[in-house]
Design a protein around this motif. Structure first.
Motif, PDB file in Angstrom:
ATOM      1  N   VAL A   5       0.865  -1.180   0.000  1.00  0.00           N
ATOM      2  CA  VAL A   5       0.000   0.000   0.000  1.00  0.00           C
ATOM      3  C   VAL A   5       0.898   1.226   0.000  1.00  0.00           C
ATOM      4  O   VAL A   5       1.798   1.348   0.841  1.00  0.00           O
ATOM      5  CB  VAL A   5      -0.935   0.017   1.234  1.00  0.00           C
ATOM      6  CG1 VAL A   5      -1.763   1.303   1.256  1.00  0.00           C
ATOM      7  CG2 VAL A   5      -1.831  -1.206   1.248  1.00  0.00           C
TER       8      VAL A   5
ATOM      9  N   ASP B 217       0.781   5.315   0.211  1.00  0.00           N
ATOM     10  CA  ASP B 217      -0.054   6.456   0.616  1.00  0.00           C
ATOM     11  C   ASP B 217       0.704   7.744   0.324  1.00  0.00           C
ATOM     12  O   ASP B 217       1.644   8.102   1.016  1.00  0.00           O
ATOM     13  CB  ASP B 217      -0.378   6.346   2.110  1.00  0.00           C
ATOM     14  CG  ASP B 217      -1.287   7.457   2.603  1.00  0.00           C
ATOM     15  OD1 ASP B 217      -1.547   8.427   1.854  1.00  0.00           O
ATOM     16  OD2 ASP B 217      -1.727   7.361   3.758  1.00  0.00           O
TER      17      ASP B 217
ATOM     18  N   SER C 226      -3.238   0.484  -3.663  1.00  0.00           N
ATOM     19  CA  SER C 226      -2.960  -0.856  -3.153  1.00  0.00           C
ATOM     20  C   SER C 226      -2.583  -1.795  -4.286  1.00  0.00           C
ATOM     21  O   SER C 226      -3.178  -1.752  -5.357  1.00  0.00           O
ATOM     22  CB  SER C 226      -4.200  -1.417  -2.449  1.00  0.00           C
ATOM     23  OG  SER C 226      -4.529  -0.620  -1.341  1.00  0.00           O
TER      24      SER C 226
ATOM     25  N   GLU D 196       7.702   3.701   6.525  1.00  0.00           N
ATOM     26  CA  GLU D 196       7.474   2.449   5.804  1.00  0.00           C
ATOM     27  C   GLU D 196       7.532   1.229   6.711  1.00  0.00           C
ATOM     28  O   GLU D 196       8.140   1.252   7.779  1.00  0.00           O
ATOM     29  CB  GLU D 196       8.521   2.290   4.697  1.00  0.00           C
ATOM     30  CG  GLU D 196       8.412   3.393   3.662  1.00  0.00           C
ATOM     31  CD  GLU D 196       9.386   3.277   2.525  1.00  0.00           C
ATOM     32  OE1 GLU D 196       8.996   3.637   1.407  1.00  0.00           O
ATOM     33  OE2 GLU D 196      10.537   2.850   2.737  1.00  0.00           O
TER      34      GLU D 196
ATOM     35  N   LYS E 293       6.280  -2.984   2.188  1.00  0.00           N
ATOM     36  CA  LYS E 293       4.909  -3.455   2.442  1.00  0.00           C
ATOM     37  C   LYS E 293       3.940  -2.276   2.501  1.00  0.00           C
ATOM     38  O   LYS E 293       2.873  -2.313   1.901  1.00  0.00           O
ATOM     39  CB  LYS E 293       4.891  -4.240   3.750  1.00  0.00           C
ATOM     40  CG  LYS E 293       3.563  -4.816   4.130  1.00  0.00           C
ATOM     41  CD  LYS E 293       3.271  -6.051   3.351  1.00  0.00           C
ATOM     42  CE  LYS E 293       2.094  -6.781   3.987  1.00  0.00           C
ATOM     43  NZ  LYS E 293       1.762  -7.980   3.275  1.00  0.00           N
ATOM     44  N   THR E 294       4.314  -1.225   3.238  1.00  0.00           N
ATOM     45  CA  THR E 294       3.519   0.011   3.271  1.00  0.00           C
ATOM     46  C   THR E 294       4.474   1.188   3.190  1.00  0.00           C
ATOM     47  O   THR E 294       5.589   1.139   3.718  1.00  0.00           O
ATOM     48  CB  THR E 294       2.674   0.135   4.561  1.00  0.00           C
ATOM     49  OG1 THR E 294       3.542   0.217   5.692  1.00  0.00           O
ATOM     50  CG2 THR E 294       1.706  -1.038   4.716  1.00  0.00           C
TER      51      THR E 294
ATOM     52  N   GLN F 126       4.220   5.549   3.386  1.00  0.00           N
ATOM     53  CA  GLN F 126       3.440   6.783   3.530  1.00  0.00           C
ATOM     54  C   GLN F 126       4.399   7.959   3.425  1.00  0.00           C
ATOM     55  O   GLN F 126       5.366   8.052   4.181  1.00  0.00           O
ATOM     56  CB  GLN F 126       2.721   6.824   4.875  1.00  0.00           C
ATOM     57  CG  GLN F 126       1.944   8.099   5.075  1.00  0.00           C
ATOM     58  CD  GLN F 126       1.385   8.241   6.478  1.00  0.00           C
ATOM     59  OE1 GLN F 126       1.895   7.661   7.424  1.00  0.00           O
ATOM     60  NE2 GLN F 126       0.336   9.025   6.601  1.00  0.00           N
TER      61      GLN F 126
END
Length: 152
Positions: free
Chosen positions: A41, A43, A66, A126, A138-139, A141
């Motif tokens: 994901v 952001d 995503s 992250e 994985k993520t 922002q």
């Protein structure tokens, strides 16, 4: 994990983020596919939002993106015709387990796309996952401390 294994994992995550910056600036979007986890994901709602000046008029904030292919498609569409330079500095990386970690990467970027020009700095916050022996984002922002937008 031994101390050496921890140091190697941290260095692999640093190299991962360096590959992210290089691949978006050089438009190597196939390489970008090696950076994110399949279910990542991204952001970027604050990409153009200055904490003092706010969001520029006419800019619509997008929801987080995503999935690996959606992220690569979005970044590729946004930067394919732009000249850009992204720099990461002195990351803080914390290993949570042998296969998970989190980090904060201070960053600055400059992007020129036609008459649109901006410069900013902030942080990538992250999480990472080790998948099939390789670390992946994985993520992610993006948060900002400063953004300056100009039309040229």
């Amino acid at each position: 994990m031994t101390d050496i294994e921890k140091l190697l994992a941290i260095e692999e995550i640093k190299q991962l983020k360096a590959r992210y910056f290089r691949s978006i600036d050089t438009k190597e979007f196939d390489t970008l596919r090696t950076v994110f986890a399949p279910d990542a994901v991204f952001d970027f709602r604050e990409a153009l939002r200055d904490p003092v000046a706010g969001t520029p008029e006419g800019y619509t904030e997008h929801e987080p993106v995503s999935g690996l292919e959606n992220i690569v498609t979005y970044i590729g569409g946004a930067l394919a015709n732009a000249q850009s330079a992204h720099h990461g500095h002195t990351p803080e990386i914390e290993l949570l387990s042998e296969t998970t970690a989190r980090g904060i990467h201070p960053m600055e970027d400059t992007v020129k796309n036609g008459t649109f020009f901006f410069r900013g700095y902030g942080h990538y916050r992250e999480t990472y996952e080790k998948i099939d022996g390789a670390w992946r984002i994985k993520t992610s922002q993006l948060t900002r401390l400063f953004v300056k937008i100009e039309s040229r």
